[in-house]
Design an enzyme around this catalytic site. Structure first.
Site, PDB file in Angstrom:
ATOM      1  N   LYS A 145       0.802  -1.324   0.443  1.00  0.00           N
ATOM      2  CA  LYS A 145       0.329   0.524  -0.126  1.00  0.00           C
ATOM      3  C   LYS A 145       0.764   1.156  -0.128  1.00  0.00           C
ATOM      4  O   LYS A 145       2.571   0.999   0.930  1.00  0.00           O
ATOM      5  CB  LYS A 145      -0.305  -0.225   1.622  1.00  0.00           C
ATOM      6  CG  LYS A 145      -2.082   1.147   1.164  1.00  0.00           C
ATOM      7  CD  LYS A 145      -3.173  -0.101   0.623  1.00  0.00           C
ATOM      8  CE  LYS A 145      -4.312   0.651   0.319  1.00  0.00           C
ATOM      9  NZ  LYS A 145      -5.730   0.195  -0.391  1.00  0.00           N
ATOM     10  N   ASP A 204      -6.943   4.349  -4.527  1.00  0.00           N
ATOM     11  CA  ASP A 204      -7.904   4.260  -3.138  1.00  0.00           C
ATOM     12  C   ASP A 204      -8.237   5.713  -3.260  1.00  0.00           C
ATOM     13  O   ASP A 204      -8.179   6.250  -4.207  1.00  0.00           O
ATOM     14  CB  ASP A 204      -6.522   3.640  -1.939  1.00  0.00           C
ATOM     15  CG  ASP A 204      -7.512   2.577  -0.690  1.00  0.00           C
ATOM     16  OD1 ASP A 204      -7.900   2.362  -0.932  1.00  0.00           O
ATOM     17  OD2 ASP A 204      -7.254   3.661  -0.513  1.00  0.00           O
ATOM     18  N   GLY A 208     -20.201   6.956   2.890  1.00  0.00           N
ATOM     19  CA  GLY A 208     -18.842   7.741   1.482  1.00  0.00           C
ATOM     20  C   GLY A 208     -19.793   7.977   0.054  1.00  0.00           C
ATOM     21  O   GLY A 208     -21.205   7.476   0.188  1.00  0.00           O
ATOM     22  N   PHE A 209     -19.346   8.513  -0.986  1.00  0.00           N
ATOM     23  CA  PHE A 209     -20.485   8.303  -2.097  1.00  0.00           C
ATOM     24  C   PHE A 209     -19.352   8.047  -3.264  1.00  0.00           C
ATOM     25  O   PHE A 209     -19.296   8.882  -3.944  1.00  0.00           O
ATOM     26  CB  PHE A 209     -21.183   9.676  -2.590  1.00  0.00           C
ATOM     27  CG  PHE A 209     -20.033  10.991  -2.080  1.00  0.00           C
ATOM     28  CD1 PHE A 209     -19.414  11.498  -0.443  1.00  0.00           C
ATOM     29  CD2 PHE A 209     -19.331  11.780  -2.671  1.00  0.00           C
ATOM     30  CE1 PHE A 209     -18.214  12.287  -1.556  1.00  0.00           C
ATOM     31  CE2 PHE A 209     -18.746  12.999  -3.148  1.00  0.00           C
ATOM     32  CZ  PHE A 209     -18.421  13.386  -2.225  1.00  0.00           C
ATOM     33  N   GLY A 210     -18.377   7.376  -2.843  1.00  0.00           N
ATOM     34  CA  GLY A 210     -17.261   6.790  -3.986  1.00  0.00           C
ATOM     35  C   GLY A 210     -17.426   6.106  -5.020  1.00  0.00           C
ATOM     36  O   GLY A 210     -18.156   5.777  -5.087  1.00  0.00           O
ATOM     37  N   ASN A 211     -16.109   5.537  -5.336  1.00  0.00           N
ATOM     38  CA  ASN A 211     -16.283   5.039  -6.068  1.00  0.00           C
ATOM     39  C   ASN A 211     -16.339   3.605  -5.712  1.00  0.00           C
ATOM     40  O   ASN A 211     -17.472   2.908  -6.762  1.00  0.00           O
ATOM     41  CB  ASN A 211     -14.475   4.413  -6.686  1.00  0.00           C
ATOM     42  CG  ASN A 211     -14.212   3.489  -7.428  1.00  0.00           C
ATOM     43  OD1 ASN A 211     -14.176   2.360  -6.355  1.00  0.00           O
ATOM     44  ND2 ASN A 211     -14.725   2.943  -8.975  1.00  0.00           N
ATOM     45  N   VAL A 212     -16.575   3.201  -4.723  1.00  0.00           N
ATOM     46  CA  VAL A 212     -17.112   2.144  -3.908  1.00  0.00           C
ATOM     47  C   VAL A 212     -18.353   1.630  -3.885  1.00  0.00           C
ATOM     48  O   VAL A 212     -19.349   1.301  -4.074  1.00  0.00           O
ATOM     49  CB  VAL A 212     -16.345   1.538  -2.240  1.00  0.00           C
ATOM     50  CG1 VAL A 212     -17.211   0.195  -1.825  1.00  0.00           C
ATOM     51  CG2 VAL A 212     -14.558   1.492  -2.694  1.00  0.00           C
ATOM     52  N   ALA A 213     -19.267   3.070  -3.137  1.00  0.00           N
ATOM     53  CA  ALA A 213     -20.101   3.036  -2.794  1.00  0.00           C
ATOM     54  C   ALA A 213     -21.373   3.197  -3.813  1.00  0.00           C
ATOM     55  O   ALA A 213     -22.074   2.679  -4.341  1.00  0.00           O
ATOM     56  CB  ALA A 213     -20.456   4.843  -2.279  1.00  0.00           C
ATOM     57  N   TRP A 214     -20.731   3.783  -5.138  1.00  0.00           N
ATOM     58  CA  TRP A 214     -21.221   4.152  -6.536  1.00  0.00           C
ATOM     59  C   TRP A 214     -21.503   2.300  -7.230  1.00  0.00           C
ATOM     60  O   TRP A 214     -22.718   2.046  -7.866  1.00  0.00           O
ATOM     61  CB  TRP A 214     -20.180   4.536  -7.584  1.00  0.00           C
ATOM     62  CG  TRP A 214     -20.654   4.980  -8.863  1.00  0.00           C
ATOM     63  CD1 TRP A 214     -21.715   5.021  -9.830  1.00  0.00           C
ATOM     64  CD2 TRP A 214     -20.167   3.939  -9.583  1.00  0.00           C
ATOM     65  NE1 TRP A 214     -21.911   4.775 -10.827  1.00  0.00           N
ATOM     66  CE2 TRP A 214     -20.763   4.321 -11.104  1.00  0.00           C
ATOM     67  CE3 TRP A 214     -18.631   3.291  -9.641  1.00  0.00           C
ATOM     68  CZ2 TRP A 214     -20.489   3.665 -12.267  1.00  0.00           C
ATOM     69  CZ3 TRP A 214     -18.028   3.139 -11.018  1.00  0.00           C
ATOM     70  CH2 TRP A 214     -19.182   2.705 -11.795  1.00  0.00           C
TER      71      TRP A 214
HETATM   72  O1  2IT Z   1      -7.968  -1.618  -0.944  1.00  0.00           O
HETATM   73  C1  2IT Z   1      -8.029  -1.768  -1.616  1.00  0.00           C
HETATM   74  O2  2IT Z   1      -7.885  -3.176  -2.379  1.00  0.00           O
HETATM   75  C2  2IT Z   1      -8.071  -0.976  -3.254  1.00  0.00           C
HETATM   76  N1  2IT Z   1      -7.748   0.415  -3.028  1.00  0.00           N
HETATM   77  C3  2IT Z   1      -7.655  -1.698  -4.498  1.00  0.00           C
HETATM   78  C4  2IT Z   1      -5.784  -2.093  -4.602  1.00  0.00           C
HETATM   79  C5  2IT Z   1      -5.427  -3.134  -5.919  1.00  0.00           C
HETATM   80  O3  2IT Z   1      -4.985  -3.199  -6.301  1.00  0.00           O
HETATM   81  O4  2IT Z   1      -6.565  -2.785  -6.862  1.00  0.00           O
END
Ligand code: 2IT
Length: 444
Positions: A126, A166, A237-243
């Protein structure tokens, strides 16, 4: 807490002073895997646990850049290369003012076990920076990304370490980072994932974390003999994951009544569907980090400075950031009839909340629920290596299979008294594969 675990944690705390988030992530895993560790003398002899909590390498660097007014700005960049026992380091980059070494070490540690659960050959890593994209111009973001990559390029590569996005790092940032890497190395290669479709990206990658989380929730519901159709969801949230999550829940007949931002949360009892889902993307693209405009646009309610966990819902899906749901929130949710909490954010619940939820209702941790994102990153790497692209349907089908396999792993390692303890199953399942690979490779 058992005395042996306490002693081990005291060592971890002494070696990593002040790194609260990292301690929290380590303690959760250690508590889950302790019995397996004790029962396996080979793990103990090889000191697997003391080795697995030590990142293989931590890189910290200066990121200087010049803002639109001509002023010099300095941020700190990081890459934590946590574990490469089962594949090249893999994990996202986070650009957010809350980024510290502790946050990235917790995320890298979690990523190691998450990636192991995906069944794909990826180690854990990370990185990121305390840079805040909020209110920055496109040119400022580009200059920052170029400066960041001018140092990072020497540490990464398609067989070494493959970053992705991320919080604060999406398609635009990956584009600038990739452009700079390609320019410095003179090499067009799969060194980053989350790329655009015309330059090496994979279909479904933007949707993958949210879609995968909902596929996982479907498996959890199947176990309970329930259907997703007709259920009410609280999403944060309202980002990529929430969407991605809102889109898939709505498509499958569920109703999402909340989304949230740093400014507060939206309550929309009619459900977030149709053009409202597209509007989430528009909101995100403004770079202002607020959800209040949704309320003005669609006549929904806005609760300033609050989180959505006091609404009456069947299922809660934290999709924002770590420790966004505490014990009091957990109690409120359960009292209001919520029967399932699945973390789509990494370590979305505090340790107290995890304990409460795991004892009272069905709970699943981020490393299982949100692994679909990195899984499709793994599929992007496969496609880059083959120099070939799969269709939307092919990628989605593979994502379905992987989420089903993660659920099976949780069942295999987490079944207790006829019920699945997802916390136990995900931690043990993720750990065993990495630990066995470390054993096989000797003391390195
Ligand atoms: O927390 C995660 O798993 C991500 N941000 C995606 C990591 C990735 O390498 O696609």
């Amino acid at each position: 807490m058992r005395t042996e675990i306490k002693e081990f944690m005291n060592q971890v705390i002494a070696l990593n002073p002040g790194e609260k988030e990292f301690h929290q992530a380590v303690q959760e895993v250690v508590e889950s895997i302790w019995d397996v560790y004790e029962r396996n003398p080979r793990y103990k002899e090889a000191k697997i646990l003391s080795r697995i909590v030590e990142p293989e390498r931590v890189i910290m660097f200066r990121v200087p850049w010049i803002d639109d007014r001509g002023e010099v700005q300095i941020n700190r960049g990081y890459r934590v290369e946590f574990n490469s026992a089962i594949g090249p380091y893999k994990g996202g980059l986070r650009f957010h003012p809350s980024v510290t070494l502790s946050v990235l070490k917790f995320l890298g540690f979690e990523q190691t076990f998450k990636n192991s659960l995906t069944t794909l050959p990826m180690g854990g890593g990370k990185g990121g920076s305390d840079f805040s994209p909020k209110g920055k111009s496109d040119n400022e973001i580009m200059r920052f990304c170029q400066s960041f990559m001018t140092e990072l390029y020497r540490h990464i590569g398609p067989n070494t370490d493959v970053p992705a996005g991320d919080i604060g790092v999406g398609g635009r940032e990956i584009g600038y980072l990739f452009g700079q890497y390609k320019r410095i190395r003179n090499e067009f290669t799969g060194v980053l994932t989350g790329k655009g479709i015309s330059w090496g990206g994979s279909l479904i990658r933007p949707e993958a974390t949210g879609f995968g989380a909902v596929y996982f929730v479907k498996h959890m519901l199947d176990e309970l003999g329930r259907s997703l159709e007709g259920l009410t969801f609280a999403v944060s949230g309202f980002g990529n994951v929430a969407w991605g999550a809102v889109s898939k829940i709505t498509e499958l007949g569920g109703k999402v009544v909340t989304i949230s931002g740093p400014d507060g949360y939206i309550y929309d009892p009619e459900g977030i569907a149709g053009e409202k889902i597209n509007y989430m993307l528009e909101l995100r693209a403004t770079n202002n980090d607020v959800v209040k405009p949704y309320a003005e646009r669609f006549g929904a309610m806005f609760f300033e400075g609050k989180r959505p966990w006091d609404q009456i819902v069947d299922v809660a899906l934290p999709c924002a950031t770590e420790n966004e749901l505490n014990e009091a929130d957990a109690i409120t949710l359960v009292m209001n009839g919520c029967f399932l909490v699945a973390e789509a954010s990494n370590m979305g619940c505090t340790a107290d909340a995890v304990e409460y939820l795991n004892n009272h209702i069905v709970y699943a941790p981020g490393k299982a629920v949100n692994a679909g994102g990195v899984a499709v990153s793994g599929l992007e790497m496969s496609q880059n290596s083959m120099r070939y692209n799969w269709t939307r349907e092919e990628v989605d089908q593979r994502l379905h299979i992987i989420m089903g396999e993660i659920h099976e792993t949780c069942k295999k390692y987490g079944t207790q008294n006829g019920k699945i303890n997802y916390l136990l199953g995900a931690n043990v399942g993720g750990f065993v594969k990495v630990a066995d690979a470390m054993l096989a490779q000797g003391v390195v």
